[in-house]
Design an enzyme around this catalytic site. Structure first.
Site, PDB file in Angstrom:
ATOM      1  N   ASP A 107       0.992 -36.955 -32.857  1.00  0.00           N
ATOM      2  CA  ASP A 107       0.905 -38.177 -32.066  1.00  0.00           C
ATOM      3  C   ASP A 107      -0.251 -39.008 -32.645  1.00  0.00           C
ATOM      4  O   ASP A 107      -1.032 -38.539 -33.480  1.00  0.00           O
ATOM      5  CB  ASP A 107       0.699 -37.881 -30.570  1.00  0.00           C
ATOM      6  CG  ASP A 107       1.093 -39.085 -29.705  1.00  0.00           C
ATOM      7  OD1 ASP A 107       1.239 -40.199 -30.250  1.00  0.00           O
ATOM      8  OD2 ASP A 107       1.251 -38.921 -28.479  1.00  0.00           O
TER       9      ASP A 107
HETATM   10  C1  NOJ Z   1       1.120 -42.496 -28.469  1.00  0.00           C
HETATM   11  C2  NOJ Z   1       2.112 -41.938 -27.489  1.00  0.00           C
HETATM   12  O1  NOJ Z   1       1.583 -40.788 -26.885  1.00  0.00           O
HETATM   13  C3  NOJ Z   1       3.443 -41.576 -28.110  1.00  0.00           C
HETATM   14  O2  NOJ Z   1       4.330 -41.229 -27.096  1.00  0.00           O
HETATM   15  C4  NOJ Z   1       3.954 -42.702 -28.946  1.00  0.00           C
HETATM   16  O3  NOJ Z   1       5.210 -42.382 -29.470  1.00  0.00           O
HETATM   17  C5  NOJ Z   1       2.959 -42.992 -30.037  1.00  0.00           C
HETATM   18  N1  NOJ Z   1       1.694 -43.387 -29.445  1.00  0.00           N
HETATM   19  C6  NOJ Z   1       3.430 -44.078 -30.988  1.00  0.00           C
HETATM   20  O4  NOJ Z   1       3.449 -45.291 -30.374  1.00  0.00           O
END
Ligand code: NOJ
Length: 754
Positions: free
Chosen positions: A262
């Protein structure tokens, strides 16, 4: 490209080129210049831009094509860049938020929705979506419950695998599809105290038995990517958790796709105190099997030296690169680096009439009717007041509908206005009192702002205007309209910035300003229908008791108004069921129906001292999982089975499967759809089991007076759990099967596994 050509390509790449395939940049790197993004120093920024393997957050066919052309011209082997985006519940046509989709109990509608999202997003230049989020959620304080389909592993698994099938279709090479990324592996929904990014403590039993099941189903459906979660799991940050990623995800779940971190999660191992610096974080992550580093410099800056110094095996790098090249190849990027993106195609496919019709259907099916005294709904009176900040609010999507134009959203007011039998007026100053023959008069008044002054929202936003004067004016207008009406439809809810990432709350009530509006209107309304727009279960305080009807609308998306008006006007009977328990009070969180049995269960009647209970609140949810009314009434018979004994071993007696059947009857006067739910309890086992677990559901539409038999097959596999032997297996003995219309059903039948 053939596998041998991919391998030849890999062998021809320099170590730097390889490492850079593992690097993902934010879109701003391509859309702005170095000074704006502030990534690294200028020289490394140029290198990153020239060689990074993927990017997130860019959309627009023309832009994507231009970036791709420039990138490929500079990439030594002309390997295409991979474009990713969060397309969570819609690209242009936006569907109900995932929690709302969970309420449909209809995986097929989510499959269709994902298919539409994929078609729109792919034409717009997207090749991978960061969806579905399969985190099991039980704590409404966590704002991200909105992105999940709820508290039940079985429902989550069914919905998530349908979404994967919808996004990916038969083949991700197909220009109308995108690759799906299952997230957030693992256990992110169990963040302690519902606070986002907090640590997670889960026993291996609960993790395997409940939390991992949904991801497993989505992975079995063929998802091409998995994303690590932000949390630690029993002390280990997911992006550095070798056991979780290599043993469980790769070996046990047979996942051979791309594992992406993430955003910034590899780097976060440093503040967690799990890695000394980004270099150590990079080592831990690559060893855990994380292929792509989303938006940190851990891999870009450190993998080369880690390999040179012999601290990381170069084989790990090659494996990761090969997985990424494979994904690019599967998407067909070596043949068509735009994956079919084109402005013309996007304009032709996006926000089509057919897509909007499916989204509208999803909205109708997602609405959950919690109360409907004296058949207040559907609306029957001719003087209707449509009051509240959500009556004409265009923000019906969630914080994750990144590319939508809110102007395209149909509000409840607009949908009412489109209706042929409605004359719509703003406030009391228009319309002179008559709508026309046989027409309903709908008068609209906003009543209040959505938020109180000085509210803190997600993504660091503040709502800090002083709106006291405006609110006084709005309230006075609304009171006039309420006094005029026979029925008031009051549209209340959370703000768009109150659910989603980084929106944890210890107070899950509506803003004070809306509660004030509620009391003022309740005092005047002859009949009150309350609509709640929300991304999470709320503490509804006195709203259920004081409303004649109550409808949960979630965050319904672009077709929200249409779907809601279809239900209010009676064109469609509601059929949604809660995918997550609504509590009496936030102090019950986390709350879910499938709790473990206890040694001191609270008796249903009589003395309750020294049993498991609260002094000031029931144990159970105010509205439980699986609950939701229709405009009709239904009867269900006792379950009957074709056999009392299910066979376990080779030589056992009994049947391979048993069928349990109930007769369901529509005893009301309108056609409606009921969701028949099958729950099982293992009565005695080597580990304490949940008091009930959902194992199946079927939706049945019945005309007034009509009956149908609804059967469920029960087999040995459905009875397996993570036993004391630390494996999934079933144990012989007694089981109870419940069949009913929500998770509190006591309509059961006992059978044996032997
Ligand atoms: C952080 C989020 O936790 C995740 O769900 C998301 O896909 C990513 N950022 C990318 O935007």
């Amino acid at each position: 490209m053939k596998q041998e050509d991919l391998l030849a390509l890999l062998n021809d790449m320099t170590p730097e080129e390889k490492i850079m395939q593992l690097v993902q940049l934010p879109g701003s790197a391509f859309e702005s210049d170095f000074a704006v993004t502030g990534i690294a120093d200028e020289a490394s920024f140029d290198k990153l831009k020239k060689l990074a393997g993927s990017v997130l957050g860019i959309r627009g066919a023309e832009k994507v094509k231009a970036i791709q052309d420039e990138y490929m011209a500079g990439q030594p082997h002309h390997i295409p860049l991979l474009f990713m985006l969060d397309v969570i519940h819609g690209h242009d046509t936006v569907f109900p938020c995932p929690l709302g989709q969970g309420a449909t109990f209809e995986p097929e509608i989510s499959r269709k929705g994902a298919e539409i999202q994929a078609k729109e997003a792919a034409a717009d230049g997207i090749q991978v979506t960061f969806s579905p989020m399969v985190d099991l959620v039980r704590d409404a304080r966590w704002g991200r419950v909105m992105e999940s389909t709820g508290e039940d592993p079985y429902l989550n698994g069914e919905m998530a695998s349908a979404m994967v099938r919808g996004y990916q279709g038969e083949s991700v090479a197909d220009k109308e599809h995108v690759a799906a990324c299952v997230k957030h592996f693992a256990g992110y929904g169990a963040s302690e105290a519902g606070r986002d990014y907090n640590s997670v403590e889960l026993s291996e039993y609960t993790l395997r038995d409940q939390y991992l099941k949904g991801y497993d189903k989505a992975i079995s459906a063929g998802a091409k990517l998995v994303m690590t979660s932000f949390n630690t799991l029993n002390g280990i940050p997911s992006s550095g958790n070798k056991w979780l990623m290599r043993d469980i995800l790769r070996k046990e779940m047979n996942f051979d796709g791309v594992l992406i971190s993430d955003w910034g999660a590899i780097g976060e191992m440093v503040p967690w105190g799990f890695a000394r610096d980004l270099k150590e974080a990079a080592k831990l992550a690559i060893e855990a099997g994380v292929d792509i580093d989303m938006c940190t410099e851990s891999y870009a800056a450190n993998l080369a030296s880690l390999i040179e110094e012999g601290k990381v095996d170069g084989k790990l790098l090659d494996e990761a690169v090969l997985r990424i090249l494979n994904l690019k190849n599967e998407i067909g990027l070596f043949e068509d680096p735009y994956h079919g993106a084109s402005k013309e195609r996007y304009e032709a496919v996006t926000f089509s009439k057919e897509s909007r019709e499916i989204a509208r259907d999803a909205v109708r099916k997602s609405l959950v009717l919690l109360k409907n005294d004296e058949e207040t709904l559907p609306l029957k009176d001719s003087n209707i007041a449509l009051i509240g900040p959500y009556a004409s609010c265009k923000n019906l999507h969630s914080s994750w509908a990144l590319s939508l134009d809110p102007e395209k959203t149909v509000t409840v007011m607009e949908a009412a206005g489109e209706s042929k039998d409605v004359s719509l007026f703003l406030g009391m100053n228009q319309g002179g009192g008559l709508g026309g023959l046989n027409k309903k008069i709908v008068r609209v008044a906003k009543g209040s702002t959505i938020l109180d002054n000085d509210t803190v929202l997600g993504f660091g936003e503040y709502h800090n205007e002083s709106l006291d004067e405006e609110n006084e004016k709005l309230l006075n207008e609304a009171i006039e309209v309420a006094e005029w009406a026979d029925t008031v439809v009051l549209c209340l809810g959370e703000d768009i910035g109150q659910s989603g990432e980084s929106t944890s709350r210890t107070n899950i009530m509506l803003p004070d300003i809306q509660m004030e509006l509620f009391y003022e209107i309740r005092r005047r309304a002859k009949k009150l229908v309350t609509l709640i727009f929300t991304g999470r279960p709320l503490d509804l305080e006195c709203i259920p008791d004081l409303s004649d009807a109550l409808l949960i609308c979630w965050r319904p998306g672009t077709e929200g108004g249409h779907g809601i008006w279809d239900v209010l006007s009676g064109k469609f009977s509601p059929s949604g069921k809660l995918p997550m328990s609504f509590p009496w009070a936030v102090g019950q969180a986390p709350i879910h129906y499938n709790v473990f049995a206890t040694g001191r269960p609270k008796p249903t009647e009589g003395v309750t001292n020294f049993t498991t209970r609260y002094l000031d609140c029931p144990n159970e949810a105010r509205y439980p999982f699986g609950y939701g009314l229709t405009y009709s009434s239904f009867d269900i018979s006792k379950p009957v089975s074709d056999n009392d004994v299910l066979k376990k071993g080779e030589n056992a007696t009994g049947a391979d499967k048993i069928n349990v059947t109930v007769k369901v009857t529509n005893t009301g006067v309108v056609a409606a759809t009921q969701t028949v739910q099958l729950y099982i309890r293992d009565l005695v086992s080597s580990r304490v089991r949940p008091v009930k677990e959902l194992k199946g559901f079927k939706k049945v539409r019945l005309l007034p007076g009509e009956s149908k038999d609804v059967s469920f097959e029960i087999n040995e596999e459905m009875l397996r759990f993570w036993t004391i032997n630390n494996k999934f297996e079933s144990e012989e003995g007694d089981f109870r099967v419940y069949v009913g219309f929500d998770s509190t059903t006591e309509n059961f039948y006992d059978f044996k596994l032997s």
